[in-house]
Design a protein around this motif. Structure first.
Motif, PDB file in Angstrom:
ATOM      1  N   PHE A  24       0.834  -1.209   0.000  1.00 43.88           N
ATOM      2  CA  PHE A  24       0.000   0.000   0.000  1.00 43.88           C
ATOM      3  C   PHE A  24       0.871   1.263   0.000  1.00 43.88           C
ATOM      4  N   ASP A  25       2.043   1.140  -0.598  1.00 36.83           N
ATOM      5  CA  ASP A  25       2.975   2.260  -0.698  1.00 36.83           C
ATOM      6  C   ASP A  25       3.369   2.390  -2.170  1.00 36.83           C
ATOM      7  N   ARG A  26       2.691   3.294  -2.844  1.00 39.13           N
ATOM      8  CA  ARG A  26       2.917   3.384  -4.293  1.00 39.13           C
ATOM      9  C   ARG A  26       4.215   4.112  -4.641  1.00 39.13           C
ATOM     10  N   ALA A  27       4.934   4.591  -3.619  1.00 37.79           N
ATOM     11  CA  ALA A  27       6.261   5.158  -3.897  1.00 37.79           C
ATOM     12  C   ALA A  27       7.256   4.039  -4.215  1.00 37.79           C
ATOM     13  N   MET A  28       6.879   2.798  -3.887  1.00 37.72           N
ATOM     14  CA  MET A  28       7.755   1.653  -4.196  1.00 37.72           C
ATOM     15  C   MET A  28       7.544   1.249  -5.647  1.00 37.72           C
ATOM     16  N   PRO A  29       8.595   1.237  -6.458  1.00 40.28           N
ATOM     17  CA  PRO A  29       8.392   0.812  -7.856  1.00 40.28           C
ATOM     18  C   PRO A  29       7.783  -0.582  -7.937  1.00 40.28           C
ATOM     19  N   GLU A  30       8.148  -1.445  -6.988  1.00 38.94           N
ATOM     20  CA  GLU A  30       7.634  -2.831  -7.014  1.00 38.94           C
ATOM     21  C   GLU A  30       6.121  -2.861  -6.800  1.00 38.94           C
TER      22      GLU A  30
ATOM     23  N   LEU B 241      23.247  -8.825   7.130  1.00 39.18           N
ATOM     24  CA  LEU B 241      22.607  -7.578   6.712  1.00 39.18           C
ATOM     25  C   LEU B 241      22.521  -7.524   5.188  1.00 39.18           C
ATOM     26  N   THR B 242      21.361  -7.134   4.669  1.00 36.73           N
ATOM     27  CA  THR B 242      21.262  -6.800   3.240  1.00 36.73           C
ATOM     28  C   THR B 242      20.454  -5.512   3.124  1.00 36.73           C
ATOM     29  N   LEU B 243      20.930  -4.600   2.281  1.00 38.57           N
ATOM     30  CA  LEU B 243      20.225  -3.335   2.046  1.00 38.57           C
ATOM     31  C   LEU B 243      20.398  -2.976   0.575  1.00 38.57           C
ATOM     32  N   HIS B 244      19.314  -2.761  -0.125  1.00 43.83           N
ATOM     33  CA  HIS B 244      19.488  -2.350  -1.520  1.00 43.83           C
ATOM     34  C   HIS B 244      18.386  -1.428  -2.035  1.00 43.83           C
ATOM     35  N   ARG B 245      17.329  -1.223  -1.212  1.00 37.43           N
ATOM     36  CA  ARG B 245      16.219  -0.421  -1.737  1.00 37.43           C
ATOM     37  C   ARG B 245      16.652   1.015  -1.976  1.00 37.43           C
ATOM     38  N   PRO B 246      16.363   1.542  -3.177  1.00 38.08           N
ATOM     39  CA  PRO B 246      16.733   2.929  -3.458  1.00 38.08           C
ATOM     40  C   PRO B 246      16.239   3.879  -2.360  1.00 38.08           C
ATOM     41  N   SER B 247      15.029   3.635  -1.827  1.00 37.56           N
ATOM     42  CA  SER B 247      14.483   4.550  -0.812  1.00 37.56           C
ATOM     43  C   SER B 247      15.342   4.538   0.451  1.00 37.56           C
ATOM     44  N   ASN B 248      16.105   3.479   0.702  1.00 34.90           N
ATOM     45  CA  ASN B 248      16.980   3.422   1.874  1.00 34.90           C
ATOM     46  C   ASN B 248      18.398   3.867   1.563  1.00 34.90           C
TER      47      ASN B 248
ATOM     48  N   THR C 251       5.373  -3.813   5.054  1.00 36.63           N
ATOM     49  CA  THR C 251       5.718  -5.031   4.309  1.00 36.63           C
ATOM     50  C   THR C 251       4.510  -5.454   3.489  1.00 36.63           C
ATOM     51  N   GLU C 252       4.787  -5.979   2.317  1.00 41.74           N
ATOM     52  CA  GLU C 252       3.716  -6.556   1.491  1.00 41.74           C
ATOM     53  C   GLU C 252       3.537  -8.028   1.828  1.00 41.74           C
ATOM     54  N   ARG C 253       4.302  -8.503   2.834  1.00 38.90           N
ATOM     55  CA  ARG C 253       4.271  -9.920   3.209  1.00 38.90           C
ATOM     56  C   ARG C 253       3.892 -10.057   4.687  1.00 38.90           C
ATOM     57  N   PRO C 254       2.659  -9.680   5.064  1.00 46.07           N
ATOM     58  CA  PRO C 254       2.286  -9.643   6.482  1.00 46.07           C
ATOM     59  C   PRO C 254       2.344 -10.996   7.182  1.00 46.07           C
ATOM     60  N   ILE C 255       2.303 -12.084   6.412  1.00 44.85           N
ATOM     61  CA  ILE C 255       2.376 -13.411   7.034  1.00 44.85           C
ATOM     62  C   ILE C 255       3.696 -13.585   7.775  1.00 44.85           C
ATOM     63  N   THR C 256       4.739 -12.892   7.325  1.00 47.51           N
ATOM     64  CA  THR C 256       6.054 -13.037   7.970  1.00 47.51           C
ATOM     65  C   THR C 256       6.038 -12.399   9.363  1.00 47.51           C
ATOM     66  N   VAL C 257       5.177 -11.399   9.539  1.00 44.27           N
ATOM     67  CA  VAL C 257       5.052 -10.748  10.857  1.00 44.27           C
ATOM     68  C   VAL C 257       4.144 -11.590  11.749  1.00 44.27           C
ATOM     69  N   SER C 258       2.981 -11.991  11.210  1.00 39.03           N
ATOM     70  CA  SER C 258       2.058 -12.763  12.057  1.00 39.03           C
ATOM     71  C   SER C 258       2.611 -14.149  12.373  1.00 39.03           C
TER      72      SER C 258
END
Ligand code: UD1
Length: 445
Positions: A147-153, A236-243, A354-361
C-alpha cells in the motif's frame, strides 16, 4: 504446448526454478500416462526460459543459475541497467519480437521487478493473428501489497495483477487484496510460495556451502560458533533505493546498527547500488572491507568479533547458509523476510511496511522502519529470541507443482477460446467459474 517463463533480476531466479522442475516432472509423467487420459495431461510441455538481462553480473545472475541448477536461458534479451522507463521500454521492445516468434500459449511472470511488468504488458497487448489471440498471462506471487505506491515494485505488482489471467498467491493477504481490487475469484489460486520450494530443495546443498568456514564462523565440521552464544553473527542486506539512495536515511539505518555491530560481527552482502552509495556518501568508516579476514588476527578464516563486514553479493546457497545460522537478519528485501520465516530466524525489516504480512504474524519478522532508535529497540527485542514461528499455509515445497497443474487445467478449459479479449475472459468466467476452482483444488490436494 509451449509455456514461456520470464526471469530478469536476482529475486526471480529462485521463484522460477520450481516451475521448470515441475514442467520437467510433468513431461516425465506423460511418458507413463495411459492413452485414456485427457489429451492435455498427456501432452508434453515445452518450457521456454527467457532472461531479460535486467541483472547481468555473475554475482546477481550467473551464480544463481548454477546454484539453482537452472538451464541456460533459451532466449536472452540482453537488456541491462537504465532508468525505470528506459529499462521497461527496452525489455518490452525486445520481448515483443520474441513473443511473436515463439507464440507460447502461456507467459509466466514472477515477482514484482521491472521485467515482470514489462513482459506482462507486452503479452496483454500482443496479437498473434487477426483473431486477436494472445497468450494467457500467469503471475506467480500475485496479490502482495505494501500500500505504498512510492515503491516501484508496488506499481509493478498492481499493474501485473490486473493484466493477468491466472493469479498465483503465496499467502492469505494476497487473496484478500485481489478481491478488494475487484479481481474475480476464478482467477485467484492460493498455491503457496515457489521461493520456499527452492529453499526447501536447496537446504542440503546450502548446508555444504563453505561460507561459514570462510568467514571464520565454523571450524571444520564443528557446529557454527554462534551456537554457543559467544561468536554469534548477524546478516545484513540493504538495496532499496528509498533506503540507500537517500544519505540521511542510509545514515540513520547505519547508526541503528552500531550497538549490534559492537556486540557481534555483522556480515553485509552489499548490492552494487549500495556499494556505489557507500563511496559516494563517504560512509566507508562504518565498514570493514576485509572480506572474511579478521581485524584481530589479519588471517582469513579467523572470526571477527565485531564491525560491519562488507561482502560481495552472496550466491544463493551461501546466502541461505548464512541466513540459517545467523542470530539475526536485518534487511530491506522482500524475499528474505519470507526465507527467514521459513528458517525461523528473527528478522528486522528496515522499511515502514511489508507486502508480506504473514512473515510478521508468523512471529519471525519485525517491521522496524528506518529511524535509528526504532531499529536499535527492535534489535534489542529480537536478539537471542528464538521465534516460535508457525510455517505459513502451503509453504510446503509444492507450489511449483500446483501452479503447473492449475495452468494445465485452465488451458484444458480455455483451449478452444484462446482469444483472451476482455469479452472472452468474461465468457470464460461464466463457463468455468467456480467449477474450475473446485476441480483445481481436487487436482492438487
Ligand atoms: C531490482 C528490483 C528489486 C529487487 C532487486 C534485487 C525493480 C524495480 N527492482 O532492483 O525489486 O529487489 O532487483 O536485487 O525491478 N547493477 C549491477 N549489476 C547488475 C544489475 C544491476 O551492477 O547485474 C547495478 C546497476 O548500477 C544498476 C543498479 O544496480 O543501476 C540497480 O539495478 P536495477 O535492476 O535497476 O534495480 P535493483 O536495485 O537491482
Amino acid at each position: 504446448m509451449k509455456i514461456m517463463i520470464i526471469v530478469g533480476a536476482r529475486p526471480n531466479f529462485m521463484k522460477a526454478a520450481p516451475l521448470i522442475a515441475a514442467i520437467r516432472e510433468h513431461n516425465q509423467r506423460t511418458v507413463a500416462l495411459s492413452p485414456k487420459k485427457q489429451p492435455i495431461e498427456a501432452e508434453k510441455i515445452q518450457g521456454v526460459l527467457v532472461h531479460t538481462g535486467q541483472h547481468y553480473d555473475e554475482a546477481l545472475s550467473g551464480s544463481f543459475f548454477a546454484d539453482l541448477e537452472l538451464p541456460k536461458p533459451d532466449v536472452h534479451l540482453g537488456v541491462s541497467s537504465y532508468s525505470h522507463a528506459v529499462q521497461t521500454a527496452e525489455i518490452m521492445r525486445r520481448f515483443e519480437e520474441v513473443l511473436m516468434r515463439e507464440r507460447p500459449e502461456v507467459v509466466v511472470v514472477v515477482g514484482d521487478v521491472n521485467s515482470t511488468l514489462a513482459c506482462a504488458l507486452v503479452a496483454a497487448k500482443v496479437s498473434y493473428d487477426s483473431d486477436e489471440t494472445r497468450p494467457l498471462i500467469a503471475h506467480v506471487e500475485a496479490g502482495l501489497r505494501s500500500f505504498d505506491r512510492a515503491m516501484p515494485e508496488e506499481v509493478n505488482r498492481i499493474v501485473t495483477d490486473h493484466l493477468s489471467d491466472l493469479l498465483f498467491v503465496t499467502e492469505e493477504s494476497g487473496i484478500r487484496n485481489l478481491k478488494n481490487e475487484g479481481i474475480p475469484d476464478y482467477k485467484i489460486h492460493f498455491v503457496g510460495n515457489t521461493m520456499i520450494d527452492s529453499l526447501l530443495v536447496s537446504q542440503k546443498k546450502a548446508d555444504r556451502s563453505g561460507i561459514l568456514e570462510e568467514l571464520g564462523l565454523r571450524n571444520g565440521l564443528s557446529k557454527p560458533l554462534s551456537a554457543n552464544g559467544t561468536r554469534k553473527y548477524a546478516l545484513l542486506t540493504l538495496h532499496r533505493p528509498s533506503n540507500v539512495d537517500n544519505r540521511e536515511k542510509f545514515l540513520s539505518i547505519l547508526e541503528g546498527l552500531r550497538e549490534l555491530s559492537d556486540s557481534c560481527p555483522i556480515f553485509f552482502s552489499a548490492h552494487p547500488r549500495t556499494r556505489k552509495r557507500i563511496t559516494e556518501f563517504g560512509f566507508e568508516s562504518f565498514f570493514e572491507f576485509n572480506n572474511g579476514e579478521s581485524e584481530a588476527s589479519g588471517s582469513k578464516g579467523a572470526s571477527p568479533q565485531k564491525g560491519i563486514h562488507i561482502l560481495e553479493p552472496l550466491g544463493y546457497l551461501d546466502c541461505l547458509c548464512l541466513m540459517k545460522h545467523a542470530a539475526l537478519v536485518v534487511t530491506d528485501s522482500g524475499g528474505i523476510q519470507e526465507e527467514t520465516t521459513c528458517l525461523r530466524v528473527p528478522c528486522i525489516t528496515v522499511r515502514e511496511n511489508t507486502e508480506r504480512p504473514i512473515t510478521v504474524s508468523s512471529g519471525t519478522n519485525t517491521i522496524a522502519g528506518t529511524q535509528t532508535e526504532r531499529i536499535r529497540n527492535a534489535i534489542k527485542a529480537q536478539t537471542n529470541k528464538v521465534p516460535s514461528a508457525r510455517a505459513p499455509e502451503k509453504w510446503d515445497g509444492r507450489a511449483g507443482t500446483r501452479i503447473v497443474e492449475a495452468i494445465l487445467l485452465d488451458l484444458h478449459r480455455s483451449r478452444s477460446t484462446m482469444r483472451c479479449s476482455s469479452e472472452d475472459t468474461s465468457r470464460r468466467a461464466d463457463s468455468v467459474g467456480d467449477t474450475l476452482v473446485g476441480e483445481y483444488q481436487r487436482a492438487i490436494e
